[in-house]
Write an enzyme that holds these catalytic residues in place. Structure first.
Site, short mmCIF file in Angstrom:
data_model
loop_
_atom_site.label_atom_id
_atom_site.label_comp_id
_atom_site.label_asym_id
_atom_site.label_seq_id
_atom_site.Cartn_x
_atom_site.Cartn_y
_atom_site.Cartn_z
N GLY A 39 0.85 -1.26 -0.06
CA GLY A 39 0.21 0.13 -0.15
C GLY A 39 0.73 1.31 0.06
NE ARG B 245 -2.74 -3.85 -1.20
CZ ARG B 245 -2.27 -3.51 -0.13
NH1 ARG B 245 -1.68 -4.00 0.56
NH2 ARG B 245 -2.87 -2.08 0.07
CG ASP C 160 3.54 -9.87 4.90
OD1 ASP C 160 3.92 -10.42 5.83
OD2 ASP C 160 2.54 -10.30 4.33
CE LYS D 172 4.57 0.22 2.51
NZ LYS D 172 3.78 -0.61 1.47
CB THR D 173 3.50 0.28 6.98
OG1 THR D 173 2.29 0.44 7.23
CG2 THR D 173 4.42 -0.06 8.08
CG ASP E 68 -1.15 0.33 8.93
OD1 ASP E 68 -1.76 1.08 8.41
OD2 ASP E 68 -1.69 -0.76 8.43
#
Lengths: 562, 562
Positions: B99, B163, B194, B220-221, B223
């Site tokens: 994402g 993805r 992941d 990266k994220t 979240d």
């Protein structure tokens, strides 16, 4: 006279603004210096224009406003004659009416500062919770300490707002008692079309009773539908559109990066589609539906669905299975057939039983029945189940963006089965509304509101009533803005309600031959197919873009070529 | 070698970035100078640390990564020995995985600039559409002209993301063919937990085959759940939280101004509640639900509903019939009983008929049946109707904020009937998600990402593999940031899947004894009752607040007192 006094209520809304919990940006905005139009910074006189008329039915407006009709608009002009300057302290009340719009606090700051600087010894009362505060005599006396934490801040929480109206003879009487009790020389009503109509009725009432209280209006609404030649914009529109456009621009980048979503974005603004149009001009979406065009072209829901679906199919052929679509909140109010359906549903729901088997549907006219069956099931249920206290269908609760996604899905499946579409479609729905109403005002709205308030103070100081504060030449630097007051009666027409003429300031709708729509119409085919997305980014208070004027204003004032 | 070459596809995503349609803010960001940690601006050497282990089960990790396990992390240190500088051009591939997160383009810019400046004659290939681009050998060669328009811009659209994973032997073979064909010295994988696990497997694979290709990861994220001591933050978290906090702050001002709405705001972030916690620290909502706490305390949906309802009742007694409540997107994943219900539903839906009369419900365990009946009807329907291609309930589609509004309404009605509540309640639901993933990176994320990319270039240039780019000391000025690489195997543990051990980088959840949660927990009772709302306002790129570091980072790095 130095502390805030709240009459009739222990909880002053403003006590919730604790400066120690301000963010850095909030604090920096407190200290942002507000520029003033140069005419307000030097001695000025008021120059009256010619007698005014009305926007329509002048004879009826003249009957409804016998003391105010025909009065000239006024313009502030520089003067070297210092004896022309008004003097003496005033007692002024101010009220916020209707929904929030960024900049309301700055209008109040402008009024307050004018009186502090030009009419020393004046008193300003803030009526709490909207017009009800006038009727119930709930107010707070404004002091520099009280006003300061709200400078350049979003929201209406300094004195809060309300949606009550002063309508009945009893309510006018209550308002009269308050202004007499507080010995008010003037009242400033900050509100939209209805509230300014109300302000004018109050001005007429006071004049008819030989009361000394004068009433001045200020144009507020994020919807941007309170405007005319002399009042080129309502405040809050600029900020709200820029907040929505930031989010739309982000969603566009997301759409292009992921390549798999169609974002359907519903934008606040019930009656007119100005917000959707302005956001489209700022961001270049693939599709923007303008309600006024839908109404003028007498489009059906099927037409709108087909228009969107056609573009999605064309884009799929080009390899684009993503996009961004803007939808005005009031879209379905613009579609004649939906209005008919809702009227019939209201009738049926009031008198008949809605049976599970659907026999009740036979009571609908064939056209309405066809439309009802065309609607997605979730929307059908919403129409039948969600009713307001009067038992009517709640149109505002319909999530138009989800409805359109569902209808487009159905149409795309049909075309896929016919071999006319081979793409893939995933809709994501958004509603951008509340987050735009209370943002920190842009530099434009901050300055515009401050000037509107300062001008309202000046108009009252000069003994004016029944005018709406008017600041013009808004695409020029603030110093060059013009300042005056426009006769509220000149903006009015009448509507027939319950057999009587009612005065109304007509909402300014998107004009299909106006420069903003024409610019949009000239570019939308390109935006539909090619991706011309623009990401305006977050509102900046300093640096590049910080003082940009919105497209609608630039185009309407002719500051750029259409 | 000066123009972009797209292999295997006519449509280069980047052709849609047309500079002439950039906004003023976008343009100004293009020219924003990116500072570099001083260690990257002068001659440096790489200092290896001690041999590393694993986050858990080191024996199993050693078996899974025989060539990489135990390798030291490395740190860049200044040197006066210019012979220590690596030299020679490299061929490097870069891929965005998963994402979107603000700043991805700057990581690529950092890698590109490092190689341009320190390894002249190097070539950088951008794999298109994520890991699939590696397997299908779809890439674009990066040039200064190609990279420039993406500097400091949001989104991943320079080369897009995907993805897919490189998992099967066949897929590893395809990846091998590509890196051999392009003669790659290195590959940078920009992704979440992941993707970085995948990067490490690829590094191990290349090493085991004696291939020259080295692999470096980047964290990266949005979240914020990919972090450890050496990697204090994942990029994008800072920007996303600030965008959401702007909107939350606006909605708070709206709540306070109108005085009649409870805004239920669901925030993106499935697995961990870092975003909700950070937004709470930035804005001081009345309530914020932290999923990890709900899970630890084994709370039920009824517990959560009661907690919210209790506060609403207390506030009503104080005269506040409004408020703002933050909810993490993944909330229901944290509630054990909901997990049980969903598992049972999946079983029943797969094998039985759901009859209208509800006989099927008897197949649920009593506790599950009770919970199902407790859910609002709309959610019951969603659970039964919306299923993914495998026939499973789509938990992600559940609009938790609407579910909670409905459950709180029911509970309040009950209390009203019992005479325990006399307020009025109107819920407004919001979901802030997509608009935060692709915003323009804050100054922090812009600099952090540029340093991460620049460091990745340096690590590859020094011949490292199987490391994740690590930039630390992030609360200090950029010049003082530390730079290095952390052994990916040291962040790993194993999970048992299908009878086999699988390596995983464990998601970093909100720790209930960590400084950010403790700070929140120490203040939330006050926020619940008193209104301590903060409005962070729009992200600024210059001026006050422009270089602020987020609260989570400040608290975790101990830069402020908890």
């Amino acid at each position: 006279m130095t502390t805030a006094v709240a009459n009739g209520g222990a909880k002053t809304p403003a006590t919730t603004r604790v400066m120690s919990v301000y963010s850095e940006v909030q604090t920096s905005r407190l200290n942002h210096t507000l520029p003033l139009p140069s005419v307000l910074r030097a001695p000025f006189a008021l120059a009256d224009g010619p007698p005014s008329s009305a926007a329509g039915n002048p004879d009826e407006i003249a009957k409804l406003f016998p003391h105010l009709f025909g009065q000239p608009s006024a313009k502030l002009v520089p003067t070297s004659d210092s004896s022309a300057a008004p003097s003496g302290p005033l007692k002024i009340g101010v009220v916020l009416s209707g929904g929030q719009a960024p900049g309301g606090h700055n209008v109040i700051s402008g009024i307050f500062d004018y009186l502090q600087q030009k009419a020393k010894g004046s008193t300003v009362y803030g009526f709490k919770g909207g017009p009800a505060g006038i009727m119930k005599c709930k107010y707070v006396e404004l002091t520099p300490e009280f006003v300061y934490p709200f400078r350049n801040q979003g929201g209406f929480d300094m004195i809060c707002s309300g949606r009550d109206k002063i309508e009945t003879p009893q309510q006018f009487k209550e308002a009269e008692e308050t202004v007499v009790k507080l010995d008010l020389d003037g009242l400033v009503v900050i509100g939209g079309d209805d509230s300014n109509t109300n302000a004018c009725l109050l001005a007429e009432y006071c004049r008819s009773k030989n009361m000394k209280t004068h009433v001045i209006g200020c144009p507020k609404t994020i919807d941007g539908d309170l405007k005319c030649k002399e009042v080129p914009a309502s405040f809050g529109f600029d900020t709200a559109c820029k907040i929505y456009s930031e989010m739309i621009g982000n969603v566009m980048v997301d759409a292009r990066s992921t390549g798999k979503y169609y974002h359907f974005v519903r934008l606040m603004g019930r009656a007119a589609s100005h917000i959707t149009l302005e956001c489209a001009l700022q961001t270049h979406p693939n599709i923007a539906i303008i309600g006024e065009e839908v109404a003028t072209m007498k489009q059906t829901l099927k037409n709108v669905t087909d228009y969107i679906t056609d573009i999605i199919c064309k884009r799929a052929e080009l390899g684009y299975n993503y996009g961004v679509i803007l939808i005005p909140e009031g879209l379905i109010d613009f579609i004649p057939e939906v209005q008919t359906l809702i009227a019939e549903l209201n009738e049926i729901l009031a008198h008949d039983v809605v049976d599970e088997a659907g026999v009740w549907k036979q009571k609908l006219q064939p056209e309405c029945q066809k439309l009802f069956d065309f609607l997605p099931q979730a929307i059908q249920e919403q129409l039948l189940l969600e009713r307001d206290p009067h038992g009517n269908v709640q149109v505002a609760k319909i999530e138009t963006e989800k409805m359109l996604i569902s209808m487009v899905e159905t149409e795309l499946e049909k075309r896929k089965a016919e071999g006319k579409y081979a793409g893939h479609f995933k809709g994501q729905s958004h509603f951008f509304g509340y987050e735009g109403r209370c943002g920190m005002p842009t530099n434009f709205d901050a300055s515009y509101c401050y000037a509107l308030g300062y001008a309202a103070g000046a108009l009252l100081h000069c003994g004016k009533t029944g005018l709406i504060s008017s600041v013009g030449n808004l695409c020029a630097p603030v110093e060059e803005w013009t300042v005056g007051g426009t006769a509220l009666t000149s903006m009015m027409d009448v509507e027939r309600r319950h057999g009587k003429f009612k005065p109304v300031i007509k909402k300014a709708m998107v004009e299909l031959d106006g420069a903003p729509f024409k610019k949009f119409a000239s570019m939308r085919d390109e935006w539909a197919i090619k991706n011309r997305y623009i990401s305006p980014g977050p509102i900046q208070f300093t640096g590049p873009g910080a003082n940009d004027v919105n497209h609608t204003l630039l185009l309407e004032l002719g500051a750029v070529q259409a």
